[in-house]
Every structure is written in C-alpha cells, then in structure tokens.
Design an enzyme around this catalytic site. Structure first.
Site, PDB file in Angstrom:
ATOM      1  N   ASP A  11      -5.642   2.629  10.551  1.00 37.31           N
ATOM      2  CA  ASP A  11      -7.076   2.471  10.813  1.00 37.31           C
ATOM      3  C   ASP A  11      -7.221   2.105  12.294  1.00 37.31           C
ATOM      4  O   ASP A  11      -7.098   2.974  13.163  1.00 37.31           O
ATOM      5  CB  ASP A  11      -7.552   1.375   9.831  1.00 37.31           C
ATOM      6  CG  ASP A  11      -9.033   1.114   9.826  1.00 37.31           C
ATOM      7  OD1 ASP A  11      -9.628   1.046  10.903  1.00 37.31           O
ATOM      8  OD2 ASP A  11      -9.616   0.945   8.749  1.00 37.31           O
ATOM      9  N   GLU A  22       3.696   4.212   6.300  1.00 39.17           N
ATOM     10  CA  GLU A  22       2.443   3.475   6.094  1.00 39.17           C
ATOM     11  C   GLU A  22       1.518   4.254   5.158  1.00 39.17           C
ATOM     12  O   GLU A  22       1.571   5.483   5.105  1.00 39.17           O
ATOM     13  CB  GLU A  22       1.736   3.272   7.444  1.00 39.17           C
ATOM     14  CG  GLU A  22       1.918   1.893   8.036  1.00 39.17           C
ATOM     15  CD  GLU A  22       1.156   0.806   7.289  1.00 39.17           C
ATOM     16  OE1 GLU A  22       1.048   0.854   6.048  1.00 39.17           O
ATOM     17  OE2 GLU A  22       0.674  -0.107   7.951  1.00 39.17           O
ATOM     18  N   GLY A  64       0.781  -1.233   0.000  1.00 37.08           N
ATOM     19  CA  GLY A  64       0.000   0.000   0.000  1.00 37.08           C
ATOM     20  C   GLY A  64       0.812   1.281   0.000  1.00 37.08           C
ATOM     21  O   GLY A  64       0.359   2.303  -0.516  1.00 37.08           O
ATOM     22  N   ARG A  77      -5.215   0.127  -6.676  1.00 39.36           N
ATOM     23  CA  ARG A  77      -3.993   0.803  -6.196  1.00 39.36           C
ATOM     24  C   ARG A  77      -3.455   1.824  -7.187  1.00 39.36           C
ATOM     25  O   ARG A  77      -2.765   2.757  -6.814  1.00 39.36           O
ATOM     26  CB  ARG A  77      -2.879  -0.222  -5.948  1.00 39.36           C
ATOM     27  CG  ARG A  77      -3.159  -1.227  -4.867  1.00 39.36           C
ATOM     28  CD  ARG A  77      -1.859  -1.978  -4.551  1.00 39.36           C
ATOM     29  NE  ARG A  77      -2.086  -3.212  -3.808  1.00 39.36           N
ATOM     30  CZ  ARG A  77      -2.203  -3.277  -2.495  1.00 39.36           C
ATOM     31  NH1 ARG A  77      -2.158  -2.194  -1.781  1.00 39.36           N
ATOM     32  NH2 ARG A  77      -2.387  -4.438  -1.891  1.00 39.36           N
ATOM     33  N   PHE A 112     -14.153   3.383   3.994  1.00 43.23           N
ATOM     34  CA  PHE A 112     -13.242   2.545   3.224  1.00 43.23           C
ATOM     35  C   PHE A 112     -12.918   3.221   1.899  1.00 43.23           C
ATOM     36  O   PHE A 112     -13.805   3.594   1.137  1.00 43.23           O
ATOM     37  CB  PHE A 112     -13.835   1.152   2.969  1.00 43.23           C
ATOM     38  CG  PHE A 112     -12.833   0.230   2.350  1.00 43.23           C
ATOM     39  CD1 PHE A 112     -11.837  -0.353   3.116  1.00 43.23           C
ATOM     40  CD2 PHE A 112     -12.846  -0.013   0.984  1.00 43.23           C
ATOM     41  CE1 PHE A 112     -10.869  -1.173   2.539  1.00 43.23           C
ATOM     42  CE2 PHE A 112     -11.880  -0.835   0.399  1.00 43.23           C
ATOM     43  CZ  PHE A 112     -10.898  -1.412   1.183  1.00 43.23           C
ATOM     44  N   ILE A 113     -11.627   3.388   1.643  1.00 45.30           N
ATOM     45  CA  ILE A 113     -11.183   4.118   0.447  1.00 45.30           C
ATOM     46  C   ILE A 113     -10.199   3.278  -0.381  1.00 45.30           C
ATOM     47  O   ILE A 113      -9.603   2.327   0.142  1.00 45.30           O
ATOM     48  CB  ILE A 113     -10.504   5.451   0.846  1.00 45.30           C
ATOM     49  CG1 ILE A 113      -9.354   5.178   1.814  1.00 45.30           C
ATOM     50  CG2 ILE A 113     -11.502   6.423   1.452  1.00 45.30           C
ATOM     51  CD1 ILE A 113      -8.484   6.366   2.074  1.00 45.30           C
TER      52      ILE A 113
END
Ligand code: IMP
Ligand code: MG
Length: 184
Positions: A109, A105, A51, A171, A158-159
C-alpha cells in the site's frame, strides 16, 4: 462469491474472484521461475504473516526450482488504516543469513511495511533481496524501492479476503471483497 460479507461494522462486496487471482499468480510464478531457474543455491521464500499465508501457499506450489521457506510476522495496520509504525511481532522461523531472499507480501500500500521489511532482512544478513507481492496499490505507494514482482495492480481501496483482513477477520475467503461505499 457471496453478494456481500459483513465484518464487524463494515460491509464488503465482491471485487476479485479466485479464478482471476489464480491466473495472476500463474503469470507471476512464470516470471519467478524464469529468473531463478538454474540458480546455484536455493533462495528462501519469506512469507510475511499473517496476510501472505494463502498467497505463499498458492505461489510456492507453482515454483519449480529448489527453495526454502521461512516466516516472519510484522504488523502496521489497525482497522482499515496503517498506523504508520511497523513492528516485528516474531523472529524468523528459518535462517536467512547469506541467503537470497524473496519477500512474499500480500499487499503493498504506502510501502512503509516493505521498506521496514527490507531493513529487517538486510540486518539479518541476507545475500540479496527480491520483493514479490500479490497485490500492489500503485497510487498509494510512496517509496522508491523497486517491487520486483506484483501479481496484480489494484486501486487504492480497502479489501479483504485471500489472506487479507479487517481487524483479523475476513482472511479465510478465497475471493477478494472491497469495502462498500456507504460503509466507509
Ligand atoms: P503499507 O505499509 O501501507 O504498504 O501496508 C502494507 C500492509 O498493510 C499489508 O501487509 C497489509 O497487512 C495491510 N494492508 C494494506 N492495504 C490493505 C487492504 O486493503 N486490506 C487489508 N490489509 C491491508
Ligand atoms: Mg493485515
């Protein structure tokens, strides 16, 4: 930005444009530059795969002190929810023993992943640890670990996009999209 994107069964709509992400990354890079300018030994930027790839790339070109780069892959999410179990998928791609480490990061969350990461990095023998995240969900965060640098605070939605995925898709979008209400 696209008016909406479809990933498997879910539809996502525009949330954070790339220009806003860049402005937030400029500001967080300034803070890191101030803190690390004149540091005696180069810290290691630890990119958490997959990510954080885009964020790390954007951030590191704005940093103006000597630094190294290492990567580590961990996973905890399945679909749109955390499984609660964080596992290390790869080893470190570089040596962090005795080094000052800045964990990079994509998003924090619940904080479970970062808590495990701090343990993993400590066990690897880092000299010091700082945490930098592109996105932070303060209302979802359940841990006490201090987040040193957060480029942007966001609501608990949520994205996807800018490195963030839904089951490995999404992504590649440079803007961020949020799960559409009726898709939840
Ligand atoms: P935490 O362990 O609950 O803090 O979750 C952190 C990890 O879950 C991140 O590194 C992401 O991989 C993933 N994650 C958390 N929120 C989102 C989101 O909104 N979209 C995509 N991935 C997310
Ligand atoms: Mg993920």
């Amino acid at each position: 930005m696209k008016p909406e994107i479809k990933l498997y069964d879910k539809t996502f709509v525009p949330s954070i444009p790339y220009a806003s992400l860049c402005a937030a990354i400029d500001a967080v890079a300034d803070k890191i530059n101030t803190d690390f300018c004149g540091c005696s030994k180069p810290p290691v930027l630890l990119c958490i795969l997959n990510g954080s790839i885009m964020f790390t790339a954007e951030l590191m070109k704005r940093l103006n002190f000597l630094c190294e780069l290492a990567c580590l892959k961990v996973a905890s999410y399945e679909g749109t929810h955390s499984t609660g179990k964080v596992h290390q998928v790869t080893g470190f791609t570089g040596n962090i023993k005795g080094k000052d480490v800045i964990i990079i990061e994509d998003i924090i969350d619940s904080g479970r992943t970062i808590e495990s990461l701090v343990d993993i990095v400590k066990n690897e023998g880092a000299n010091s640890i700082r945490i930098c995240t592109m996105l932070f969900k303060p209302s979802a965060y359940k841990k006490d670990i201090r987040i040193d640098y957060a480029a942007m605070n966001i609501p608990d939605d949520f994205i996807v996009g800018f490195g963030l995925d839904y089951n490995d898709l999404g992504r590649n979008y440079k803007d961020i999209y949020v799960l559409k209400e009726e898709s939840k």
